[in-house]
Scaffold this active site. Sequence first.
Site, PDB file in Angstrom:
ATOM      1  CG  ASN A  10      44.965 -17.389  -0.860  1.00 36.39           C
ATOM      2  OD1 ASN A  10      44.291 -18.398  -1.120  1.00 36.39           O
ATOM      3  ND2 ASN A  10      44.848 -16.721   0.265  1.00 36.39           N
ATOM      4  NE  ARG A  94      45.401 -20.142   2.831  1.00 32.84           N
ATOM      5  CZ  ARG A  94      44.137 -19.859   3.092  1.00 32.84           C
ATOM      6  NH1 ARG A  94      43.425 -19.125   2.263  1.00 32.84           N
ATOM      7  NH2 ARG A  94      43.579 -20.309   4.198  1.00 32.84           N
ATOM      8  CG  HIS A 183      43.356 -19.696  10.228  1.00 36.65           C
ATOM      9  ND1 HIS A 183      42.349 -19.584  11.181  1.00 36.65           N
ATOM     10  CD2 HIS A 183      42.841 -19.221   9.080  1.00 36.65           C
ATOM     11  CE1 HIS A 183      41.281 -19.061  10.618  1.00 36.65           C
ATOM     12  NE2 HIS A 183      41.546 -18.830   9.335  1.00 36.65           N
ATOM     13  NE  ARG A 244      34.180 -20.965   8.233  1.00 39.67           N
ATOM     14  CZ  ARG A 244      35.489 -20.751   8.083  1.00 39.67           C
ATOM     15  NH1 ARG A 244      36.355 -21.276   8.923  1.00 39.67           N
ATOM     16  NH2 ARG A 244      35.921 -20.014   7.088  1.00 39.67           N
ATOM     17  CD  GLU A 387      47.009 -16.200   6.566  1.00 38.56           C
ATOM     18  OE1 GLU A 387      46.170 -15.330   6.862  1.00 38.56           O
ATOM     19  OE2 GLU A 387      46.674 -17.332   6.195  1.00 38.56           O
TER      20      GLU A 387
END
Length: 403
Positions: A10, A94, A183, A244, A387
């Site tokens: 990743n 990823r 996601h 955010r 993940e």
Amino acid sequence: MSATRVLVLNSGSSSVKYQLLDMRDSSRLASGLVERIGERSSRLTHTPLATGGGSREWAGPIADHDAALKAVAEELGKDGLGLDSPELAAIGHRVVHGGRRFTAPTVIDDAVLAEIERLIPVAPLHNPANLTGIRTATALRPDLPQVAVFDTAFHTTMPEAAARYAIDVETADAHRVRRYGFHGTSHAYVSRATAKLLGKAPEEVNVIVLHLGNGASASAVEKGRCVDTSMGLTPLEGLVMGTRSGDIDPAVIFHLARVGEMSIDEIDTLLNKKSGLVGLCGDNDMREIRRRIDEGDERARLAFDIYIHRLRKYIGAYYAVLGQVDAVAFTAGVGENAAPVRAAAVAGLGSLGLAVDEGLNAVRGDAPRLISPAGARVAVAVVPTDEELEIATQTYALVKKTN
Ligand code: AMP
């Protein structure tokens, strides 16, 4: 014996996270992180899980991703798990943005690299770093399949009604403006794990997945397929997140530009880095916010209330999108750990069949578990996301199929 190991990478702009898994039993052989790449104070933390040894740390300058991956290869080599091992079947990467074209994991070739590059305008922070990771890994093991697993892929099943913004169609298409969602690897993994927890196949259940980490997103998964998700063109839309804003009237941006005399870059930074929980109360860690609430801090209370209000709106919206819901699953840092968030998210929603059992909600653990009262119409679950395992599983399945 054929190769059964998968290295998952990743790659961020200044970091590389990695895990090495053995797909015979999905066990983790090693994991680690290289941080602050390109700075003088880079750091590599490596944990050799197969041998049960403790973590090793290395600090010093690591100039670029090439040097970072070589350092990772060296650390793996010390435990006999080097990248030159014949037992390594593939490297799974990823990749954040796969646009509309990549609906599934994909073996990387020049055409795939070019397409990931073409998507940089819609993922300027992520795709360049992902590409660097792929190129570096390919240079180290050019003979090995390199597989891209896209954050957007799971959401490509969204119907046009959910994926399109209500703006001029030609303008939207010319600039590839639509809702992609992110996601996806986590939503895919958690929706399937939730079905398993209920003793059902993914095709038999409708699940609302709430991925609540520092970034946060919700998705409506109908019989194993995503039909709506809260993030959009970028990961800014939707829920209130650590830094955010999530959903906002787009006219706020015009207002801040015209009346507040802020530049587009300043507003971008405001909405992505200085908003959400941190903008509302100065903290983005839910543990700290809960501690402040317990001390009577009003700003922390308001930040929590705004976070929960938005979350409840999405639960309600996705209930309506799905029509019938079998489970609501909480995952990621906040979803897996913050019992007060889970309780507040469904409080008073008994008429929708939603409730949590206070005792079950308070229990901590690493395994998927139900927190709704026995016999509840809708299961409420805590399902830890994984993940890396999902990327490794998808990567291995693809290389086994194509070999
Ligand atoms: P993630 O992005 O999934 O790693 O989630 C990170 C976030 O999870 C942190 O910013 C915290 O807000 C939250 N978190 C982690 N542990 C806890 C905990 N024990 N209680 C509440 N929130 C937590």
